[in-house]
Enzyme design. Structure first.
Site, short mmCIF file in Angstrom:
data_model
loop_
_atom_site.label_atom_id
_atom_site.label_comp_id
_atom_site.label_asym_id
_atom_site.label_seq_id
_atom_site.Cartn_x
_atom_site.Cartn_y
_atom_site.Cartn_z
N GLU A 111 0.81 -1.22 0.00
CA GLU A 111 0.00 0.00 0.00
C GLU A 111 0.84 1.27 0.00
O GLU A 111 0.31 2.37 0.06
CB GLU A 111 -0.94 -0.01 1.22
CG GLU A 111 -1.92 -1.19 1.22
CD GLU A 111 -3.01 -1.14 2.28
OE1 GLU A 111 -2.96 -0.23 3.14
OE2 GLU A 111 -3.90 -2.00 2.24
N ARG A 163 1.84 1.94 4.58
CA ARG A 163 1.61 2.88 3.50
C ARG A 163 2.78 3.82 3.22
O ARG A 163 2.65 4.73 2.43
CB ARG A 163 0.29 3.63 3.74
CG ARG A 163 -0.91 2.72 3.44
CD ARG A 163 -2.24 3.40 3.53
NE ARG A 163 -2.58 3.72 4.89
CZ ARG A 163 -3.10 2.84 5.78
NH1 ARG A 163 -3.33 1.60 5.43
NH2 ARG A 163 -3.35 3.20 7.01
N GLY A 223 -7.04 0.42 15.11
CA GLY A 223 -7.47 -0.55 16.10
C GLY A 223 -8.91 -0.40 16.56
O GLY A 223 -9.34 -1.09 17.49
N GLU A 225 -11.59 -1.43 15.45
CA GLU A 225 -12.43 -2.63 15.35
C GLU A 225 -12.29 -3.50 16.60
O GLU A 225 -13.03 -4.46 16.79
CB GLU A 225 -12.02 -3.46 14.12
CG GLU A 225 -12.75 -3.07 12.86
CD GLU A 225 -12.54 -1.62 12.46
OE1 GLU A 225 -11.39 -1.21 12.28
OE2 GLU A 225 -13.54 -0.89 12.36
N THR A 282 -9.78 6.25 15.65
CA THR A 282 -8.33 6.18 15.39
C THR A 282 -7.93 7.00 14.16
O THR A 282 -8.67 7.09 13.19
CB THR A 282 -7.87 4.73 15.23
OG1 THR A 282 -8.78 4.07 14.33
CG2 THR A 282 -7.88 4.01 16.56
N ASN A 302 -13.83 5.37 12.80
CA ASN A 302 -15.16 4.96 13.25
C ASN A 302 -15.19 4.75 14.77
O ASN A 302 -14.16 4.68 15.43
CB ASN A 302 -15.55 3.66 12.55
CG ASN A 302 -14.51 2.56 12.75
OD1 ASN A 302 -13.53 2.53 12.02
ND2 ASN A 302 -14.71 1.70 13.72
N ASP A 347 -19.28 2.05 10.65
CA ASP A 347 -17.84 2.05 10.31
C ASP A 347 -17.53 3.09 9.23
O ASP A 347 -16.69 2.86 8.36
CB ASP A 347 -17.39 0.64 9.87
CG ASP A 347 -15.88 0.55 9.63
OD1 ASP A 347 -15.13 1.33 10.25
OD2 ASP A 347 -15.46 -0.29 8.82
N CYS A 649 -12.68 -15.81 11.77
CA CYS A 649 -11.70 -16.18 10.74
C CYS A 649 -11.84 -15.36 9.46
O CYS A 649 -10.91 -15.27 8.66
CB CYS A 649 -11.85 -17.67 10.37
SG CYS A 649 -12.13 -18.74 11.79
N CYS A 652 -9.39 -12.65 7.60
CA CYS A 652 -8.21 -13.00 6.80
C CYS A 652 -8.50 -14.09 5.78
O CYS A 652 -7.99 -14.04 4.66
CB CYS A 652 -7.07 -13.46 7.70
SG CYS A 652 -6.40 -12.15 8.73
N HIS A 653 -9.27 -15.12 6.19
CA HIS A 653 -9.45 -16.27 5.29
C HIS A 653 -10.62 -16.10 4.34
O HIS A 653 -10.82 -16.96 3.48
CB HIS A 653 -9.57 -17.56 6.11
CG HIS A 653 -8.26 -17.98 6.72
ND1 HIS A 653 -7.27 -18.62 6.00
CD2 HIS A 653 -7.76 -17.81 7.97
CE1 HIS A 653 -6.22 -18.85 6.80
NE2 HIS A 653 -6.50 -18.37 7.99
N MET A 690 -0.04 -16.90 11.49
CA MET A 690 -1.40 -17.31 11.87
C MET A 690 -1.54 -17.10 13.37
O MET A 690 -0.96 -17.83 14.18
CB MET A 690 -1.61 -18.78 11.51
CG MET A 690 -2.81 -19.45 12.15
SD MET A 690 -4.41 -18.79 11.59
CE MET A 690 -5.52 -19.49 12.83
#
Ligand code: CA
Length: 728
Positions: A111, A163, A223, A225, A282, A302, A347, A649, A652-653, A690
């Site tokens: 990014e 970034r 952070g 979230e 944030t 948010n 959000d 999960c 990411c997945h 992980m």
């Protein structure tokens, strides 16, 4: 000293180190530098008498007098991302070719906007790794790996991305994922000082680029979230001493407020959940600096949790969430704010890119700040006092019908999910996310990487996640269809576009539609060009006035970063940081299986007129699915597994267990992996990135997630068999 001499002064001593300059056979054949080719990168450049990264406030303010450099994140303090260079222009851009490429170490999303100054390019990759490169050849001068603990990957919402850096007075500054702010020697990459800017027991992360004004390094964090209290801090560039910190939301009301702004904000919050959980807000990306007023203008994020019902008893504006805020850069003292989404519950961050410009509006010259935040309105604000000048929707939306005379959104019942679930657009992916926009003073247009997305918002009661180190948003787990046709149907309702927006008339001048959301940031140049990378894996250039596609070329991977440009020895270069990643790539790419799902490849791609290099063949996702073990759970148990998966999960997945190509697609698990599934969830692969969920999930719940994933493997096998039959 000319740019060439500066470059030679830096490069020549480096070449005394054989490992840094001797070409490998691969490089002679035109293969790329970096990673697997150019050695370990542990070698450091030699010292040179000539200064590098010799940047200060006066030099950044005078950036147009040396258009070949790109000295700050958005090129200039006003963050316009418009370059005066026009060696590459609308009439010759079709001749652009690859000058060089540089492979980065980790394929987890790219990014960064590189900095190029005094003959060196400084850029970053995943896990906050910093690279100093020769901008003419791509050769690595040094590399710095801050050795982020891979087990902390799960502390962020949106990937282990970064970034970019800031440079100042011979130093390079990096905000590290785990909350460190570090100063490196620009010549060698050695650490000069390192400060922890956050409480590392909480889920703070840094992904944004620092800025430096008058020797103050400015950095925020992310952070919201997970339940943190947002703030921005200034550190002394020379010593690392903290000079000031400004919180964005109030703390414990039983304690005296830090300042007058917090006292005002306190009255707009209710209950006691918010300060116990942090409240959010944030400052994870945008900053702009106005030398005329001395104001640093930031965007805040948010609320935490998202759902205002659990954050503030369902009421209140919750200052200074989702706001554009001006601070005195010397003291951090509050000056003014404009809140884009009072009482945010979706959000709808206002951390998106802020551009400062002087516009003629109704016959009057106005000093403005412009932002296109997640909520879908394009705002033009007076940057001297925060007064709203105008705001219009730049995408279709259903949560608000416009902005009233008091500058507040006119909220619609379609966005109110407090009584029943609602599909709301824009979604938390945003009508525009962190991908930078750009502004061309010649065309008067802002080039926005815009998108249309929606999400089902469903109240979930007090979420169990509140007690845990996981997503804490007060909503039911994400629901996405699993049948391929239905999933594709979701994809058809999502859209990405390059939107050229007239900020004075507040309307679109032209748009280019894309196959999916999550396209790259934009670069504007005086060559009448707009450059943008795309989610479907291209680097492209458009006519800035008309939107006509003038050039594009494969990038092997989705491009999300904003391109930048520089000039050395009279030759203009354009650099794209390629590497699919970020939240949409992680969570939502499954709805665009054919378009954007491929293995991410992180790479610096630099183009010039007549460039002759070529990219290696792209890496592809293997198509063979190992035979999955039998499903050993009832449909009801699998449904619980599905809910747990989408609570823990999915970040990411991927939704419906379809990976976007950044982390393993669990449907392709091999027999050996199935055997140790429980151990992996409990932390066995923490060093590989992980995170452990052992503290959250009892083994019987892990087993249900496993059963859900096995079921999804069988779904995939059946889907592929059906496709084979169709083909026959
Ligand atoms: Ca957020």
């Amino acid at each position: 000293m000319t740019a060439t001499a500066r470059l030679a002064a830096l490069i020549l001593p480096v070449c005394l180190l054989a490992t840094a300059c001797s070409k490998t056979a691969d490089q002679d054949q035109g293969a790329e530098h970096g990673g697997e080719h150019a050695g370990s990168g542990a070698e450091h450049a030699g010292h040179s008498a000539e200064k590098v990264a010799a940047v200060d406030t006066a030099r950044i303010i005078a950036a147009d007098s040396e258009p070949g450099s790109w000295m700050s994140h958005g090129r200039t303090y006003d963050e316009q991302r418009h370059s005066p260079l026009k060696g590459i222009n609308a009439s010759n851009v079709g001749k652009l070719g690859l000058a060089w490429t540089h492979r980065l170490d980790v394929d987890r999303g790219t990014e960064a906007t590189p900095i190029v100054v005094d003959g060196v390019m400084y850029t970053t990759g995943a896990y906050s790794m910093v690279y100093a490169l020769n901008p003419v050849t791509g050769e690595q001068l040094w590399k710095y790996d801050p050795e982020v603990n891979r087990a902390t990957g799960g502390k962020g919402c949106c990937g282990v991305v970064n970034r970019g850096v800031a440079v100042w007075d011979g130093k390079v500054f990096i905000g590290v994922y785990d909350g460190r702010l570090e100063a490196l020697d620009a010549k060698t990459g050695e650490v000069l000082w390192s400060k922890v800017t956050v409480d590392q027991s909480k889920n703070y992360t840094i992904t944004g680029a620092p800025r430096v004004v008058d020797g103050k390094v400015l950095i925020g964090n992310g952070g919201a979230e997970f339940g943190v209290r947002g703030y921005i801090s200034a550190y002394d560039a020379n010593t690392g001493e903290m000079l000031w910190r400004w919180f964005t939301v109030p703390g414990n009301p039983a304690e005296p407020p830090e300042n007058e702004a917090m006292k005002v904000a306190q009255k707009t919050w209710h209950g006691d959940t918010y300060w116990k959980q942090g409240g959010g807000g944030t400052v994870w990306d945008s900053m702009a600096y106005d030398p005329d007023t001395g104001f640093l203008i930031i965007g805040t994020g948010n609320g935490s949790p998202w759902n205002i019902k659990y954050r503030s008893e369902g009421k209140g504006d919750n200052l200074y969430l989702s706001s554009i805020v001006a601070l005195d850069v010397d003291t951090g003292e509050y000056q003014w704010h404009y809140q884009t989404t009072p009482g945010d519950t979706w959000d709808y961050t206002a951390t998106q890119h802020i551009i400062l410009a002087d516009l003629e509006i109704d016959g009057e010259q106005r000093k403005v700040a412009m932002q296109a935040p997640k909520n879908g309105f394009f705002y033009v604000v007076d940057r001297t006092n925060g007064e709203l000048i105008s705001a219009e929707a730049f995408v279709p939306m259903n949560w608000a019908s416009g902005i009233d005379d008091n500058g507040r959104p006119i909220k619609l019942p379609a966005g109110d999910y407090s009584e029943e679930p609602k599909i709301v657009t824009p979604s938390p992916f945003g009508a525009h996310n962190w991908q930078p926009m750009s502004y061309n003073p010649d065309t008067g247009l802002v080039y926005i990487p815009a998108q249309i997305t929606a999400l089902l918002f469903e109240d979930f009661g007090q979420t169990p996640a509140q007690a845990l180190n996981v997503w804490n948003i007060g909503l039911a787990p994400l629901k996405m269809p699993e049948a391929p046709a239905e999933l594709a149907g979701v994809g058809e309702q999502f859209k990405g576009m390059l939107l050229a927006w007239d900020p004075v008339a507040q309307k679109a001048a032209w748009t280019v539609d894309y196959a999916s959301p999550w396209n790259g940031g934009t670069l504007s140049t005086a060559g009448n060009l707009v450059f943008q990378g795309t989610a479907d894996g291209r680097a492209a250039a458009y006519n800035a006035k008309t939107g006509e596609l003038l050039w594009d070329t494969p990038a092997n991977t989705g491009v999300i970063a904003a391109p930048m440009t520089y000039e050395i020895d009279g030759e203009q270069y354009v650099t794209f940081m390629a590497g699919w990643g970020g939240t949409f790539a992680l969570v939502g790419a499954g709805a665009f299986e054919e378009i954007v799902r491929r293995r991410s490849e992180s790479r610096v791609l630099t183009f010039k007129l007549g460039g002759k290099q070529s990219l290696p063949e792209p890496a592809n996702i293997p198509v063979a699915v190992p035979t999955p073990p039998p499903v050993q759970a009832t449909p009801e148990q699998i449904d619980i597994g599905r809910q747990l998966y989408h609570g823990l999960c999915v970040g990411c997945h991927g939704a419906s267990a379809i990976s976007g190509g950044l982390v393993p697609d669990l449907r392709y698990m091999k027999e050996d992996t199935h055997k140790i599934f429980g151990g992996i969830v409990a932390g066995a692969y923490a060093k590989r990135g992980m995170p452990s969920f052992g503290h959250v999930l009892p083994p019987e719940q892990t087993a249900l997630i496993h059963q859900y994933v096995i079921k999804r493997s069988h779904d995939l096998v059946a889907q592929l068999e059906a496709q084979d039959e169709d083909a026959e």
